[in-house]
Enzyme design. Structure first.
Site, PDB file in Angstrom:
ATOM      1  N   HIS A 106      39.146 -92.812 -93.074  1.00 56.27           N
ATOM      2  CA  HIS A 106      39.111 -93.342 -91.705  1.00 56.27           C
ATOM      3  C   HIS A 106      37.709 -93.639 -91.182  1.00 56.27           C
ATOM      4  CE1 HIS A 106      38.162 -89.140 -90.917  1.00 56.27           C
ATOM      5  NE2 HIS A 106      37.700 -89.524 -89.746  1.00 56.27           N
TER       6      HIS A 106
HETATM    7  C1  UD1 Z   1      37.375 -89.553 -84.456  1.00 58.00           C
HETATM    8  C2  UD1 Z   1      35.997 -88.926 -84.621  1.00 58.00           C
HETATM    9  C3  UD1 Z   1      35.770 -88.581 -86.081  1.00 58.00           C
HETATM   10  C4  UD1 Z   1      36.893 -87.768 -86.655  1.00 58.00           C
HETATM   11  C5  UD1 Z   1      38.208 -88.490 -86.411  1.00 58.00           C
HETATM   12  C6  UD1 Z   1      39.377 -87.717 -86.941  1.00 58.00           C
HETATM   13  C7  UD1 Z   1      34.231 -89.747 -83.100  1.00 58.00           C
HETATM   14  C8  UD1 Z   1      33.017 -90.568 -83.034  1.00 58.00           C
HETATM   15  N1  UD1 Z   1      34.931 -89.851 -84.240  1.00 58.00           N
HETATM   16  O1  UD1 Z   1      37.355 -90.800 -85.144  1.00 58.00           O
HETATM   17  O2  UD1 Z   1      34.568 -87.827 -86.197  1.00 58.00           O
HETATM   18  O3  UD1 Z   1      36.680 -87.575 -88.025  1.00 58.00           O
HETATM   19  O4  UD1 Z   1      38.351 -88.691 -85.003  1.00 58.00           O
HETATM   20  O5  UD1 Z   1      40.568 -88.422 -86.800  1.00 58.00           O
HETATM   21  O6  UD1 Z   1      34.528 -89.030 -82.182  1.00 58.00           O
HETATM   22  N2  UD1 Z   1      43.907 -94.120 -82.258  1.00 58.00           N
HETATM   23  C9  UD1 Z   1      45.250 -94.112 -82.084  1.00 58.00           C
HETATM   24  N3  UD1 Z   1      45.839 -92.954 -81.652  1.00 58.00           N
HETATM   25  C10 UD1 Z   1      45.137 -91.827 -81.398  1.00 58.00           C
HETATM   26  C11 UD1 Z   1      43.748 -91.863 -81.577  1.00 58.00           C
HETATM   27  C12 UD1 Z   1      43.140 -93.015 -82.019  1.00 58.00           C
HETATM   28  O7  UD1 Z   1      45.930 -95.090 -82.308  1.00 58.00           O
HETATM   29  O8  UD1 Z   1      45.730 -90.800 -81.024  1.00 58.00           O
HETATM   30  C13 UD1 Z   1      43.249 -95.381 -82.774  1.00 58.00           C
HETATM   31  C14 UD1 Z   1      42.767 -96.265 -81.669  1.00 58.00           C
HETATM   32  O9  UD1 Z   1      42.907 -97.567 -82.078  1.00 58.00           O
HETATM   33  C15 UD1 Z   1      41.287 -95.936 -81.616  1.00 58.00           C
HETATM   34  C16 UD1 Z   1      40.964 -95.636 -83.072  1.00 58.00           C
HETATM   35  O10 UD1 Z   1      42.138 -95.023 -83.575  1.00 58.00           O
HETATM   36  O11 UD1 Z   1      40.535 -96.957 -81.083  1.00 58.00           O
HETATM   37  C17 UD1 Z   1      39.790 -94.745 -83.244  1.00 58.00           C
HETATM   38  O12 UD1 Z   1      39.955 -93.530 -82.517  1.00 58.00           O
HETATM   39  P1  UD1 Z   1      38.645 -92.694 -82.042  1.00 58.00           P
HETATM   40  O13 UD1 Z   1      39.052 -91.426 -81.420  1.00 58.00           O
HETATM   41  O14 UD1 Z   1      37.756 -93.588 -81.252  1.00 58.00           O
HETATM   42  O15 UD1 Z   1      37.890 -92.419 -83.390  1.00 58.00           O
HETATM   43  P2  UD1 Z   1      38.425 -91.930 -84.814  1.00 58.00           P
HETATM   44  O16 UD1 Z   1      38.207 -93.020 -85.781  1.00 58.00           O
HETATM   45  O17 UD1 Z   1      39.784 -91.318 -84.718  1.00 58.00           O
END
Ligand code: UD1
Length: 366
Positions: free
Chosen positions: A207
């Site tokens: 991811h």
């Molecule tokens: C975040 C953390 C990362 C961790 C990861 C674990 C930061 C910078 N990154 O990354 O360190 O390893 O979580 O999963 O804080 N989304 C959903 N549903 C959710 C959450 C996210 O659909 O419940 C999608 C959305 O499109 C979102 C994307 O995932 O924009 C990224 O989510 P985000 O929390 O920004 O970062 P992660 O890549 O999950």
């Protein structure tokens, strides 16, 4: 009475806070823990299922900040968490790990002069292109109590000029969670549901923006998986971010035709533990999984050029292989040809880190 506000936001935070909250509740004559969820992760499979699997109490407050760019997300947590901290004066704010919510909450606490304890302090990849590295550096610069999982983390902090008396080597709290739940995980039916036999498959997670946001890199990784799949099937619970990219880069159709690559929805904690702990090999770019496979003696290939957890390479089962298809294929096939080797558990990854964390907070409050 110490009032302690514990902040979580994203999936890897939940495994770290669970034993800490437990320990604080055990000391309820002296500690009033409050749990704040920022809502950075919000899907059932990314958040609620972890609260359920790990018996974490429902958050007292959910800030519901959701997804956004780094700055949007950080700013939204800061605005919302400032209100919380003004309404609930606290002795400590405890933040865990290295996600955006961790850093945002730490900045707010620092500006309101509330003491900060950082669980999993001192880890450094040395790679500032990684958003988590920025979060680590900023959080540690602001923390009053830096609770480290390994001795290399102490060295990093001392090198950055952190005063020695602020640092406490407590061990790895995520391993507390692993030991507490492994028996329960053995009751998961995930292997039967997916028709898998122990040691007859690889488990995969991916991811990191550096691996999934670039079409060429992600396509190269899928090429490698196609080759590895000739030897063993690969089970791949897909993070929502990766799912989006696979669609965007038109890779979903190709994957659908691959007979040995099985994309599934993200798994809860217990199902995932049962899955990877029975695998022959793990391929990942996660931080925590490097540690969990080390303790369980499962060979792990990390698809990154660096790691903030070098102990998993020096003492554990982890190897850094980068993200080029040739290297991934070569190392995976070599790992499948080698015996798995024995597990070696690093110092203080003993299931008692949470006790030492809460001891250290109480000690620093005197
Ligand atoms: C975040 C953390 C990362 C961790 C990861 C674990 C930061 C910078 N990154 O990354 O360190 O390893 O979580 O999963 O804080 N989304 C959903 N549903 C959710 C959450 C996210 O659909 O419940 C999608 C959305 O499109 C979102 C994307 O995932 O924009 C990224 O989510 P985000 O929390 O920004 O970062 P992660 O890549 O999950």
């Amino acid at each position: 009475m110490l009032r302690i506000i514990n902040v979580v936001g994203a999936r890897p935070n939940f495994m770290k806070i669970a034993p800490v909250i437990d320990e604080m509740r055990r000391r309820s004559d002296r500690i009033e823990p409050i749990l704040v969820h920022t809502g950075q992760h919000y899907d059932e499979s990314m958040s609620d299922s972890f609260f359920e699997d790990l018996d974490i109490p429902r958050p007292d407050i959910n800030l519901e900040i959701g997804s956004g760019s780094h700055s949007e997300q950080t700013a939204r947590v800061m605005i919302a968490f400032e209100h919380v901290l003004l309404q609930h004066p606290a002795d400590w704010v405890v933040v865990v790990g290295d996600v955006n919510s961790t850093m945002a909450a730490a900045i707010v606490a620092a500006k309101l002069n509330v003491r900060i304890a950082h669980v999993e302090a001192g880890l450094r990849s040395g790679d500032r292109t990684m958003p988590e590295e920025i979060n680590r550096v900023v959080t540690d610069a602001l923390a009053d109590l830096l609770l480290t999982p390994s001795r290399d983390a102490n060295e990093n902090l001392l090198r950055e000029g952190v005063a020695e008396q602020k640092i406490s080597f407590v061990g790895n709290v995520m391993i507390d969670t692993l030991y507490r739940h492994i028996k329960k995980a053995r009751r998961s039916s995930v292997l039967e549901r997916l028709n898998l036999r122990p040691r007859q498959f690889c488990a995969m997670t991916l991811h990191r923006p550096s691996n999934v946001d670039d079409a060429k890199i992600l396509t190269g990784i899928i090429d490698a998986l196609e080759a590895i799949g000739e030897r063993l099937p690969i089970v791949f619970p897909v993070h929502p971010r990766t799912r989006e990219r696979l669609e965007q880069f038109n890779l979903s159709k190709r994957i659908g035709k691959m007979k040995s690559l099985f994309l599934i929805e993200p798994l809860g904690y217990l199902d995932f533990l049962q899955l990877y702990s029975n695998s022959r090999l793990v391929l990942t770019d996660s931080g925590g999984i490097q540690e969990e496979t080390t303790v369980l003696g499962i060979p792990c290939l990390t698809l990154r050029p660096n790691t903030e957890r070098p102990i998993t390479v020096f003492e554990g089962t982890n190897r850094l292989v980068g993200n080029t298809p040739d290297a991934i294929m070569r190392e995976a096939l070599a790992a499948l040809d080698r015996p798995a080797g024995a597990a070696r558990v690093p110092e203080l990854w003993d299931g008692h880190a949470a006790e030492r964390i809460v001891d250290a907070i109480e000690e620093a409050s005197r």
